[in-house]
Design a protein around this motif. Sequence first.
Motif, PDB file in Angstrom:
ATOM      1  N   GLN A 100       0.860  -1.157  -0.028  1.00  0.00           N
ATOM      2  CA  GLN A 100      -0.128  -0.237  -0.154  1.00  0.00           C
ATOM      3  C   GLN A 100       0.850   1.181   0.131  1.00  0.00           C
ATOM      4  OE1 GLN A 100      -3.373  -0.110   2.938  1.00  0.00           O
ATOM      5  NE2 GLN A 100      -3.716  -2.086   2.641  1.00  0.00           N
ATOM      6  N   PRO A 101       0.358   2.471  -0.243  1.00  0.00           N
ATOM      7  CA  PRO A 101       1.156   3.701  -0.389  1.00  0.00           C
ATOM      8  C   PRO A 101       1.694   3.922   0.678  1.00  0.00           C
ATOM      9  CG  PRO A 101      -1.022   4.077  -1.535  1.00  0.00           C
ATOM     10  CD  PRO A 101      -1.253   2.497  -1.096  1.00  0.00           C
ATOM     11  N   ALA A 102       0.907   3.797   1.825  1.00  0.00           N
ATOM     12  CA  ALA A 102       1.652   4.452   3.012  1.00  0.00           C
ATOM     13  C   ALA A 102       2.703   3.089   3.939  1.00  0.00           C
ATOM     14  CB  ALA A 102       0.740   4.653   4.110  1.00  0.00           C
ATOM     15  N   GLY A 103       3.075   2.173   2.876  1.00  0.00           N
ATOM     16  CA  GLY A 103       3.824   0.896   3.421  1.00  0.00           C
ATOM     17  C   GLY A 103       5.392   1.234   3.710  1.00  0.00           C
ATOM     18  N   THR A 104       5.842   2.273   3.581  1.00  0.00           N
ATOM     19  CA  THR A 104       7.181   2.427   3.945  1.00  0.00           C
ATOM     20  C   THR A 104       7.165   4.008   4.593  1.00  0.00           C
ATOM     21  OG1 THR A 104       7.616   3.919   1.788  1.00  0.00           O
ATOM     22  CG2 THR A 104       7.696   1.658   1.498  1.00  0.00           C
ATOM     23  N   TYR A 105       8.200   4.373   5.050  1.00  0.00           N
ATOM     24  CA  TYR A 105       8.510   5.377   6.013  1.00  0.00           C
ATOM     25  C   TYR A 105       8.165   6.756   5.191  1.00  0.00           C
ATOM     26  CZ  TYR A 105      10.702   9.055   8.921  1.00  0.00           C
ATOM     27  OH  TYR A 105      10.962  10.137   9.655  1.00  0.00           O
ATOM     28  N   LEU A 106       8.902   6.751   4.089  1.00  0.00           N
ATOM     29  CA  LEU A 106       8.550   7.884   2.949  1.00  0.00           C
ATOM     30  C   LEU A 106       7.334   7.957   2.481  1.00  0.00           C
ATOM     31  CD1 LEU A 106      12.174   8.198   1.140  1.00  0.00           C
ATOM     32  CD2 LEU A 106      11.089   9.458   3.156  1.00  0.00           C
ATOM     33  N   GLY A 107       6.717   6.519   2.138  1.00  0.00           N
ATOM     34  CA  GLY A 107       5.395   6.618   1.551  1.00  0.00           C
ATOM     35  C   GLY A 107       4.340   7.019   2.718  1.00  0.00           C
ATOM     36  N   MET A 108       4.596   6.683   4.073  1.00  0.00           N
ATOM     37  CA  MET A 108       3.649   7.078   5.099  1.00  0.00           C
ATOM     38  C   MET A 108       3.755   8.617   5.132  1.00  0.00           C
ATOM     39  SD  MET A 108       4.083   6.692   9.116  1.00  0.00           S
ATOM     40  CE  MET A 108       5.565   7.828   9.129  1.00  0.00           C
ATOM     41  N   PHE A 109       4.749   9.420   4.971  1.00  0.00           N
ATOM     42  CA  PHE A 109       4.858  10.780   5.076  1.00  0.00           C
ATOM     43  C   PHE A 109       4.251  11.710   3.705  1.00  0.00           C
ATOM     44  CE2 PHE A 109       7.468  11.378   8.692  1.00  0.00           C
ATOM     45  CZ  PHE A 109       7.517  12.769   8.960  1.00  0.00           C
TER      46      PHE A 109
END
Length: 346
Positions: free
Chosen positions: A321-330
């Motif tokens: 999912q888009p928020a599945g990484t630290y940068l993606g979460m931000f």
Amino acid sequence: MKIDTWSLPRKIRSALAGAMLLVASPFVHAADSVPLDVVASFSVLGDMVRVIGGDHVALTTIVGPNGDAHTFEPTPKDARALSQAKVLFVNGLGFESWMPRLVAASGFKGQEVVASKGVTPRELTPAEQALAAMEEKHERAPGRHAHASRAGAGSHGRDAQENSTDHAHIDPHAWQSLSNGLIYVQNITAALAAADPRHADDYREHARMYMQQIKTLDARIKQSLAAIPEARRKVVTSHDAFGYFGQAYGVQFISTVGISNEAEPSAKEVANIIRQVRREHVPAVFIENISNAKLIRQISRETGAKVGGTLYSDALAPPDQPAGTYLGMFEWNAGKLIYALDTKKQ
């Protein structure tokens, strides 16, 4: 018996020589092909370690996607994973109150690394401290399991006594500032390089590229949010996890509960939040991926503030999912906030 290879035909001599070189080559040594066993306490930290460590680490993340590290209870499986690890990465600042128990149960003998070492901790405001006190009272209520104190979490054994600084008035969610994220990356990189010098250059190169991405995203978010009038940069969230984000990017977060999700606000406290949202014309309320959405939807109904969507606070989304990484979460969180607060995007 010693074999005189020079008496053998040329083709056989060549084959034997090639086999001897292959066996002697460092590229086939088992020690070089086995990745470093590391453990990260929760998904945000795990993703950072994954990016920097790459194929050189075998990573186990204890509290996975959409997991609540505040209420987490370790299992025997977690203890087994930690017992085999060479390095343990924790957030520190009192975040993992359960970690000393897990370390003791596992017999972990490796290096424990506090990823937040060097950040400037954010002290809770008096209102936030009152919420934290309510949570502490809730945790100690009869019939509830007694969690470890937030003081000294992230250390064990003798270190737990030497580093027993009281974190009760400190916000542990330091990763919610990308500037702090750079400090996390530096600490993780130094620890991996020390534990696995053979691949130190790779870790440093991964970190260099990662830090450039973090800096670029940080500048972009600051620019976008600064363009929104300060009076509109106010939102309600489920729990008090975005204080560092608010400091870094000029957004006021009004939380319904304190640092963790363990306590439910009283009817009086909910009424106070509703009055504040109406009085200050707060434009949006947000659900968190680790929280119950019921109260947030109630506040939205009673104030007219729109539900801006889901924010990711203490845990990432699943990897696909888009928020599945630290940068993606931000990127996800900032995008949701900007869309909800910027009237030009309505």
